[in-house]
Design a protein around this motif. Structure first.
Motif, short mmCIF file in Angstrom:
data_model
loop_
_atom_site.label_atom_id
_atom_site.label_comp_id
_atom_site.label_asym_id
_atom_site.label_seq_id
_atom_site.Cartn_x
_atom_site.Cartn_y
_atom_site.Cartn_z
N GLN A 49 65.69 -79.00 39.86
CA GLN A 49 66.08 -77.88 39.44
C GLN A 49 67.32 -76.95 39.57
O GLN A 49 67.87 -77.31 38.43
CB GLN A 49 64.36 -76.92 39.30
N THR A 50 67.63 -76.83 41.06
CA THR A 50 68.64 -76.60 41.44
C THR A 50 69.20 -77.91 41.94
O THR A 50 71.10 -76.44 42.19
CB THR A 50 68.48 -74.93 42.32
N ASN A 51 69.33 -78.08 42.95
CA ASN A 51 70.15 -78.88 43.75
C ASN A 51 70.34 -78.06 44.85
O ASN A 51 71.50 -78.79 45.18
CB ASN A 51 71.62 -79.03 42.94
N LEU A 52 69.81 -77.16 44.98
CA LEU A 52 70.71 -76.24 46.33
C LEU A 52 69.36 -77.32 47.45
O LEU A 52 68.31 -77.81 47.25
CB LEU A 52 69.94 -74.63 45.77
N LEU A 53 70.08 -77.22 48.49
CA LEU A 53 69.26 -77.77 49.48
C LEU A 53 68.01 -76.76 50.14
O LEU A 53 68.71 -75.62 51.16
CB LEU A 53 70.36 -78.13 50.93
N GLN A 54 67.32 -77.16 50.77
CA GLN A 54 66.84 -75.97 51.99
C GLN A 54 66.46 -76.55 52.92
O GLN A 54 66.60 -77.89 53.75
CB GLN A 54 64.75 -76.58 51.55
N ILE A 55 66.91 -75.64 53.35
CA ILE A 55 67.41 -75.45 55.36
C ILE A 55 66.49 -75.83 55.96
O ILE A 55 66.62 -76.55 57.19
CB ILE A 55 68.60 -74.54 55.62
N GLY A 56 65.15 -74.60 56.05
CA GLY A 56 63.78 -74.03 56.68
C GLY A 56 63.55 -73.11 56.38
O GLY A 56 64.51 -71.89 55.66
N LYS A 57 62.59 -72.46 56.98
CA LYS A 57 61.57 -71.35 56.79
C LYS A 57 62.65 -70.97 57.70
O LYS A 57 62.95 -70.75 59.27
CB LYS A 57 60.54 -71.91 57.50
N ALA A 58 63.14 -69.97 56.96
CA ALA A 58 63.89 -68.29 57.69
C ALA A 58 63.05 -67.16 58.51
O ALA A 58 61.85 -68.21 59.35
CB ALA A 58 64.06 -67.56 56.68
N PRO A 59 63.64 -67.32 60.40
CA PRO A 59 62.62 -67.19 61.19
C PRO A 59 61.44 -65.77 60.50
O PRO A 59 61.69 -64.80 59.49
CB PRO A 59 63.49 -66.35 61.76
N SER A 60 60.34 -65.32 60.77
CA SER A 60 59.90 -64.12 61.11
C SER A 60 60.75 -62.61 61.91
O SER A 60 60.88 -62.57 62.47
CB SER A 60 58.66 -64.01 60.55
N PHE A 61 60.12 -62.10 61.32
CA PHE A 61 60.82 -60.46 62.06
C PHE A 61 60.38 -59.07 61.61
O PHE A 61 59.31 -58.96 60.07
CB PHE A 61 62.73 -59.98 61.45
N GLU A 62 60.27 -57.83 61.97
CA GLU A 62 59.94 -56.93 61.41
C GLU A 62 60.79 -55.81 62.75
O GLU A 62 60.72 -55.56 63.53
CB GLU A 62 58.62 -56.52 62.29
N LEU A 63 60.97 -54.82 61.20
CA LEU A 63 62.83 -54.09 61.79
C LEU A 63 61.88 -52.64 61.50
O LEU A 63 61.33 -52.49 60.38
CB LEU A 63 63.99 -54.61 61.58
N THR A 64 62.76 -51.49 61.73
CA THR A 64 62.75 -50.62 60.27
C THR A 64 64.00 -50.17 60.03
O THR A 64 64.93 -50.22 60.42
CB THR A 64 62.72 -48.85 61.90
#
Length: 227
Positions: A49-64
């Motif tokens: 559909q997009t021809n965009l690459l999948q690099i990997g899962k983004a890291p989890s985070f929790e901030l304010t």
């Protein structure tokens, strides 16, 4: 007589072809794969559909955020979003990055499936109150644009080890901090996405300082929003 034999021969060939091919065609129609081929079958659904690459899962985070509200990566699930690392007192590249991010906000303003995460690398100074004032001066209007603060070590690890976007301290420069001017693009499933360069290599991150990089990420945000 010879002509008649030729016609009979052609008819026989057509008959044999029909007996062999028609059942296969009908089977592919029933299985909804009439247009599939081996080269297409080896491409992932997203890349078809997009021809965009999948690099990997983004890291989890929790901030304010600037409203003193806890924000995590889970708040962005179901949204396409852009990540940058900056700080409010930066005298060099941050103002340009923020203005380019403002253009991105305005391009997709009103779309509930788009968001931005601007993470401060100087959280000792950039409290929620400071970030709120900065957001007001900059022109942040989207409810999905969160300017984020938290623990310094946590943020440095998130940048350097999580996203592989360099941030660091440098006492030899006036600002005291240094970082890349790159933007990360994350899809609705929390996957880092990118396009290829002219040589076919993944660019991984987008140049947040140059118009061409901003133009590219806008194009790719549009694509991902349609997935």
């Amino acid at each position: 007589m010879i002509k008649n034999k030729s016609y009979i021969g052609i008819a026989f060939i057509i008959l044999v072809f029909g007996i062999y091919a028609i059942p296969k065609i009908i089977s592919r129609i029933k299985n909804n794969d009439i247009v599939k081929g081996s080269s297409l079958d080896n491409i992932s659904g997203a890349e078809k559909q997009t021809n965009l690459l999948q690099i990997g899962k983004a890291p989890s985070f929790e901030l304010t955020d600037q409203n003193n509200k806890k924000i995590s990566n889970a708040d962005y699930l179901g949204k396409v979003y852009v990540v940058e690392f900056f700080f409010t007192t930066c005298p060099t590249i941050c103002p340009k990055m923020n203005l380019n991010m403002l253009d991105i906000q305005n391009k997709f303003f009103g779309n509930p499936n788009f968001g931005i995460a601007s993470i401060s690398i100087n959280p000792a100074h950039d409290t929620s109150e400071v970030l709120k004032e900065h957001a007001s001066k900059l022109g942040v209007k989207s409810n999905n644009w969160h300017l984020l603060t938290g623990n310094e070590d946590y943020i440095f690890s998130l940048a350097n080890k999580g996203f592989n976007l360099y941030v660091g301290k440098n006492s030899t420069i006036k600002a005291g901090f240094e970082h890349s001017g790159l933007f990360a693009l994350i899809d609705k499933k929390g996957i880092i996405r990118c396009r290829k360069d002219a040589s076919g290599n993944p660019i991984v991150y987008y140049d947040g300082l140059e118009k061409e990089g901003v133009k590219s990420i806008m194009q790719d945000i549009t694509i991902l929003l349609q997935e």
